[in-house]
Design a protein around this motif. Structure first.
Motif, PDB file in Angstrom:
ATOM      1  N   VAL A   1      36.228 -40.241  17.963  1.00  0.00           N
ATOM      2  CA  VAL A   1      35.808 -41.211  18.587  1.00  0.00           C
ATOM      3  C   VAL A   1      33.837 -41.562  19.136  1.00  0.00           C
ATOM      4  CG1 VAL A   1      35.977 -42.596  20.957  1.00  0.00           C
ATOM      5  CG2 VAL A   1      38.041 -41.300  19.809  1.00  0.00           C
ATOM      6  N   GLY A   2      33.846 -40.049  20.090  1.00  0.00           N
ATOM      7  CA  GLY A   2      32.097 -40.772  19.975  1.00  0.00           C
ATOM      8  C   GLY A   2      31.333 -40.974  18.222  1.00  0.00           C
ATOM      9  N   ILE A   3      31.860 -40.536  16.908  1.00  0.00           N
ATOM     10  CA  ILE A   3      31.072 -40.898  16.181  1.00  0.00           C
ATOM     11  C   ILE A   3      31.514 -42.138  15.672  1.00  0.00           C
ATOM     12  CG2 ILE A   3      31.618 -40.158  13.248  1.00  0.00           C
ATOM     13  CD1 ILE A   3      31.777 -37.382  14.139  1.00  0.00           C
ATOM     14  N   ASN A   4      33.015 -42.108  16.367  1.00  0.00           N
ATOM     15  CA  ASN A   4      32.984 -44.375  15.625  1.00  0.00           C
ATOM     16  C   ASN A   4      31.693 -45.129  16.313  1.00  0.00           C
ATOM     17  OD1 ASN A   4      34.437 -46.668  15.560  1.00  0.00           O
ATOM     18  ND2 ASN A   4      36.211 -44.974  14.365  1.00  0.00           N
ATOM     19  N   ILE A   5      32.033 -44.599  17.773  1.00  0.00           N
ATOM     20  CA  ILE A   5      31.642 -45.021  18.993  1.00  0.00           C
ATOM     21  C   ILE A   5      29.901 -45.695  18.129  1.00  0.00           C
ATOM     22  CG2 ILE A   5      30.434 -45.818  21.322  1.00  0.00           C
ATOM     23  CD1 ILE A   5      32.958 -45.966  20.406  1.00  0.00           C
ATOM     24  N   THR A   6      29.544 -44.277  17.588  1.00  0.00           N
ATOM     25  CA  THR A   6      27.945 -44.323  16.834  1.00  0.00           C
ATOM     26  C   THR A   6      28.182 -45.542  15.978  1.00  0.00           C
ATOM     27  OG1 THR A   6      27.447 -41.968  17.434  1.00  0.00           O
ATOM     28  CG2 THR A   6      26.778 -43.240  15.483  1.00  0.00           C
ATOM     29  N   ASP A   7      29.292 -45.175  15.166  1.00  0.00           N
ATOM     30  CA  ASP A   7      28.766 -46.845  14.214  1.00  0.00           C
ATOM     31  C   ASP A   7      28.983 -47.744  14.774  1.00  0.00           C
ATOM     32  OD1 ASP A   7      29.726 -47.731  11.138  1.00  0.00           O
ATOM     33  OD2 ASP A   7      31.385 -48.024  12.458  1.00  0.00           O
ATOM     34  N   LEU A   8      29.130 -48.194  16.055  1.00  0.00           N
ATOM     35  CA  LEU A   8      29.271 -49.165  16.542  1.00  0.00           C
ATOM     36  C   LEU A   8      28.098 -49.313  17.073  1.00  0.00           C
ATOM     37  CD1 LEU A   8      30.732 -51.776  18.069  1.00  0.00           C
ATOM     38  CD2 LEU A   8      31.455 -49.765  20.062  1.00  0.00           C
ATOM     39  N   ALA A   9      27.457 -48.583  18.035  1.00  0.00           N
ATOM     40  CA  ALA A   9      26.272 -48.533  18.349  1.00  0.00           C
ATOM     41  C   ALA A   9      25.219 -48.489  17.920  1.00  0.00           C
ATOM     42  CB  ALA A   9      26.050 -47.990  18.895  1.00  0.00           C
ATOM     43  N   TYR A  10      25.681 -48.548  16.005  1.00  0.00           N
ATOM     44  CA  TYR A  10      24.325 -48.457  14.883  1.00  0.00           C
ATOM     45  C   TYR A  10      24.702 -49.652  14.704  1.00  0.00           C
ATOM     46  CZ  TYR A  10      23.488 -47.934  10.102  1.00  0.00           C
ATOM     47  OH  TYR A  10      22.866 -48.779   8.925  1.00  0.00           O
ATOM     48  N   ASN A  11      25.988 -50.677  14.678  1.00  0.00           N
ATOM     49  CA  ASN A  11      26.085 -51.953  13.638  1.00  0.00           C
ATOM     50  C   ASN A  11      25.705 -52.770  14.413  1.00  0.00           C
ATOM     51  OD1 ASN A  11      27.511 -51.807  11.040  1.00  0.00           O
ATOM     52  ND2 ASN A  11      28.516 -50.319  12.276  1.00  0.00           N
ATOM     53  N   LEU A  12      25.858 -52.359  15.803  1.00  0.00           N
ATOM     54  CA  LEU A  12      24.772 -53.580  17.091  1.00  0.00           C
ATOM     55  C   LEU A  12      23.606 -53.501  16.864  1.00  0.00           C
ATOM     56  CD1 LEU A  12      27.321 -52.418  20.062  1.00  0.00           C
ATOM     57  CD2 LEU A  12      27.624 -54.541  18.726  1.00  0.00           C
TER      58      LEU A  12
ATOM     59  N   GLY B   1       8.963 -52.194  17.709  1.00  0.00           N
ATOM     60  CA  GLY B   1       9.300 -50.868  18.188  1.00  0.00           C
ATOM     61  C   GLY B   1      11.430 -50.871  17.734  1.00  0.00           C
ATOM     62  N   TYR B   2      11.493 -51.967  18.139  1.00  0.00           N
ATOM     63  CA  TYR B   2      12.798 -52.833  17.598  1.00  0.00           C
ATOM     64  C   TYR B   2      12.862 -52.447  16.171  1.00  0.00           C
ATOM     65  CZ  TYR B   2      18.043 -54.535  17.770  1.00  0.00           C
ATOM     66  OH  TYR B   2      18.875 -54.448  17.606  1.00  0.00           O
ATOM     67  N   ARG B   3      12.297 -52.155  15.272  1.00  0.00           N
ATOM     68  CA  ARG B   3      11.827 -52.746  13.497  1.00  0.00           C
ATOM     69  C   ARG B   3      12.078 -50.805  13.627  1.00  0.00           C
ATOM     70  NH1 ARG B   3      11.228 -57.559  10.571  1.00  0.00           N
ATOM     71  NH2 ARG B   3      10.015 -55.968   9.522  1.00  0.00           N
ATOM     72  N   ASN B   4      11.023 -50.247  14.147  1.00  0.00           N
ATOM     73  CA  ASN B   4      11.360 -49.514  13.654  1.00  0.00           C
ATOM     74  C   ASN B   4      11.913 -48.351  14.884  1.00  0.00           C
ATOM     75  OD1 ASN B   4       8.177 -49.842  13.393  1.00  0.00           O
ATOM     76  ND2 ASN B   4       6.841 -49.032  14.860  1.00  0.00           N
ATOM     77  N   LEU B   5      13.301 -48.271  15.220  1.00  0.00           N
ATOM     78  CA  LEU B   5      13.650 -47.776  16.203  1.00  0.00           C
ATOM     79  C   LEU B   5      15.044 -48.287  14.090  1.00  0.00           C
ATOM     80  CD1 LEU B   5      15.116 -46.302  17.721  1.00  0.00           C
ATOM     81  CD2 LEU B   5      15.793 -48.402  18.895  1.00  0.00           C
ATOM     82  N   ILE B   6      14.897 -48.861  14.208  1.00  0.00           N
ATOM     83  CA  ILE B   6      16.239 -48.833  13.349  1.00  0.00           C
ATOM     84  C   ILE B   6      15.973 -47.861  12.245  1.00  0.00           C
ATOM     85  CG2 ILE B   6      16.827 -50.542  11.477  1.00  0.00           C
ATOM     86  CD1 ILE B   6      17.056 -53.061  13.056  1.00  0.00           C
ATOM     87  N   ALA B   7      14.247 -47.897  12.085  1.00  0.00           N
ATOM     88  CA  ALA B   7      13.749 -47.332  10.757  1.00  0.00           C
ATOM     89  C   ALA B   7      14.348 -45.984  11.495  1.00  0.00           C
ATOM     90  CB  ALA B   7      12.567 -47.240  10.436  1.00  0.00           C
ATOM     91  N   ASP B   8      14.151 -45.538  12.077  1.00  0.00           N
ATOM     92  CA  ASP B   8      15.114 -43.202  12.750  1.00  0.00           C
ATOM     93  C   ASP B   8      16.762 -43.422  12.752  1.00  0.00           C
ATOM     94  OD1 ASP B   8      11.876 -43.928  12.932  1.00  0.00           O
ATOM     95  OD2 ASP B   8      12.408 -43.764  15.282  1.00  0.00           O
ATOM     96  N   VAL B   9      16.833 -44.678  13.212  1.00  0.00           N
ATOM     97  CA  VAL B   9      17.917 -44.260  13.423  1.00  0.00           C
ATOM     98  C   VAL B   9      19.114 -44.087  12.085  1.00  0.00           C
ATOM     99  CG1 VAL B   9      20.259 -45.417  13.988  1.00  0.00           C
ATOM    100  CG2 VAL B   9      18.557 -45.163  15.505  1.00  0.00           C
ATOM    101  N   GLU B  10      18.050 -45.542  11.071  1.00  0.00           N
ATOM    102  CA  GLU B  10      19.313 -45.370   9.608  1.00  0.00           C
ATOM    103  C   GLU B  10      18.195 -43.914   9.096  1.00  0.00           C
ATOM    104  OE1 GLU B  10      20.893 -46.352   6.518  1.00  0.00           O
ATOM    105  OE2 GLU B  10      20.492 -47.812   8.054  1.00  0.00           O
ATOM    106  N   LYS B  11      17.309 -43.109   9.650  1.00  0.00           N
ATOM    107  CA  LYS B  11      17.139 -41.894   9.126  1.00  0.00           C
ATOM    108  C   LYS B  11      18.099 -40.836   9.440  1.00  0.00           C
ATOM    109  CE  LYS B  11      13.387 -38.687   8.776  1.00  0.00           C
ATOM    110  NZ  LYS B  11      11.643 -38.472   8.607  1.00  0.00           N
TER     111      LYS B  11
END
Length: 328
Positions: free
Chosen positions: A233-244, A105-115
Motif C-alpha cells: 500500500v505504501g508503494i501504491n500511495i507513492t504512485d498516487l503522490a507521484y501522479n498528483l 523548484g516545483y519543476r526541479n522536484l518533478i525531475a528529482d522524483v522522476e529520477k
C-alpha cells in the motif's frame, strides 16, 4: 474544429485588449496587479505562473524554467522589460522572487522524483540493501531479520521473501518514501503497520445502525475488519503522490507550505500525510475484502484532488515553515 480555433484566438485577442486597458487604467502591468492584489501563497504563485507562461514575451515565457541561480537576474530583466523602477516598487521584486523560486523548484522536484522512480532497486548495490534493511529495523525494532531472503518480509507487507520485486513499479522512490515514513514518523508508522496486520472494526453510529435491517446488522456485527499489506500500500500511495505531483495537483499544497523551492523532503512529508489519511479512510470505508482496494483508493484519490482544488489548501500544515516566511 475551425470554430473552436477561431474562438480560441478571439478570446486571446480580447484578453490582450483587456490587459492593455487595465494597464492604462491602473498604471500597473499584470504582474504588479497580481502581486499587489492577491495574498501570498498558491493563489498568487499560480496566477504569476499562468501570466508568465501565457505572455507573448519570450523572456517571461522562459522565466518559469530558468536555473535557480539565474532567478535574481531574470527578475531584474523582467523589471527592465516592464519599465518598473525597483526603487519605487521594492516589494514587487521580493514577491516575484518568492513565486519564481516555488515555480522553478516545483519543476526541479518533478525531475528529482522522476529520477528516483526510474532507478530500479538493485540488490547488488550496498546502498539499496542498507536502506531496505533499515526499513525493517525501523518498523520491527524488536524483531531481528533472520536472513535477507525471508518470509519475514511479509510481516511488513511485502508480497514474497524478497522485497526487490515489489519495487518495480515505483523504483527507488517507493523505498525512499517507506523508509522516510518509518524513520521520521516511527511511532505512527509502527501503529499503522500494526493496524494493517490486526485491523479493528470502526465504531458504527446510532444513525448507521438504524439504517440496517436486523439481518444486515447481524451480518455487519459478525464481519471481521479487513487489513492490507503495509509495504504494498505504501508503494501504491507513492504512485498516487507521484501522479498528483506530475499532474500539477500538488502545486496548491506546495505553494502554500514551501517558503521557497519545494524539495524532496516536502514530497516525502506529503507521502507520510497521505499514508496517515489513507489508513483512516480505509477504516472508515470498512471494505468487505481486499478486492475493494482499487475502489477505496480511487475514492480517496478523488477526495484529495477535491481538497487540492481549494487555493488555500495545505494538506499537512504542521510541516509548513513559519507563516512569516511563506511566500512573501
Amino acid at each position: 474544429m475551425l470554430i473552436q480555433v477561431c474562438l480560441y484566438f478571439y478570446c486571446k485577442f480580447l484578453w490582450r485588449c483587456l490587459k492593455f486597458v487595465m494597464r492604462k487604467l491602473t498604471g500597473r502591468c499584470e504582474l504588479q496587479r497580481i502581486c499587489y492584489n492577491t495574498k501570498p501563497g498558491a493563489s498568487r504563485t499560480m496566477k504569476i505562473e499562468t501570466s508568465l507562461r501565457d505572455s507573448k514575451s519570450k523572456l517571461l515565457q522562459t522565466s518559469v524554467s530558468v536555473h535557480p541561480d539565474a532567478i535574481e537576474k531574470t527578475i531584474e530583466d523582467i523589471m527592465e522589460l516592464k519599465k518598473i523602477d525597483p526603487d519605487i516598487n521594492p516589494q514587487l521584486g521580493i514577491s516575484l522572487q518568492a513565486c519564481l523560486l516555488q515555480i522553478v523548484g516545483y519543476r526541479n522536484l518533478i525531475a528529482d522524483v522522476e529520477k528516483l522512480r526510474r532507478e530500479p532497486y538493485d540488490s547488488d548495490n550496498p546502498q539499496h540493501e542498507e536502506m531496505l534493511l533499515k526499513l525493517w529495523k525501523f518498523l520491527k525494532p524488536n524483531t531481528p531479520l533472520e536472513s535477507r531472503i525471508s518470509k519475514q518480509w511479509c510481516e511488513i507487507g511485502f508480497q514474497g521473501d524478497d522485497p526487490k520485486t515489489d519495487f518495480r513499479g515505483m523504483g527507488l522512490l517507493g523505498l525512499y518514501n517507506l523508509q522516510y515514513f518509518a524513520e521520521r514518523d516511527a511511532t505512527a508508522a509502527q501503529q499503522v503497520l500494526s493496524d494493517s496486520l490486526h485491523p479493528k472494526c470502526r465504531d458504527i453510529t446510532k444513525e448507521e445502525i438504524s439504517k440496517f435491517s436486523k439481518a444486515e446488522w447481524e451480518k455487519k456485527r459478525m464481519d471481521k475488519a479487513i487489513g492490507y499489506s503495509f509495504a504494498i500500500v505504501g508503494i501504491n500511495i507513492t504512485d498516487l503522490a507521484y501522479n498528483l505531483l506530475i499532474s500539477g495537483a500538488l502545486k496548491t499544497h506546495f505553494y502554500n507550505i514551501a517558503p521557497e523551492a519545494p524539495t524532496l523532503s516536502h514530497f516525502q512529508q506529503t507521502f507520510c500525510y497521505l499514508m496517515h489519511e489513507f489508513h483512516k479512510f480505509w477504516i472508515e470505508e470498512d471494505p468487505m475484502d481486499i478486492m475493494e482496494f482499487n475502489r477505496v483508493r480511487e475514492k480517496f484519490r478523488k477526495r484529495i484532488i477535491k481538497q487540492l482544488q481549494n487555493p488555500d489548501m495545505a494538506l499537512c500544515p504542521h510541516f509548513a515553515a513559519s507563516e512569516g516566511l511563506i511566500n512573501m
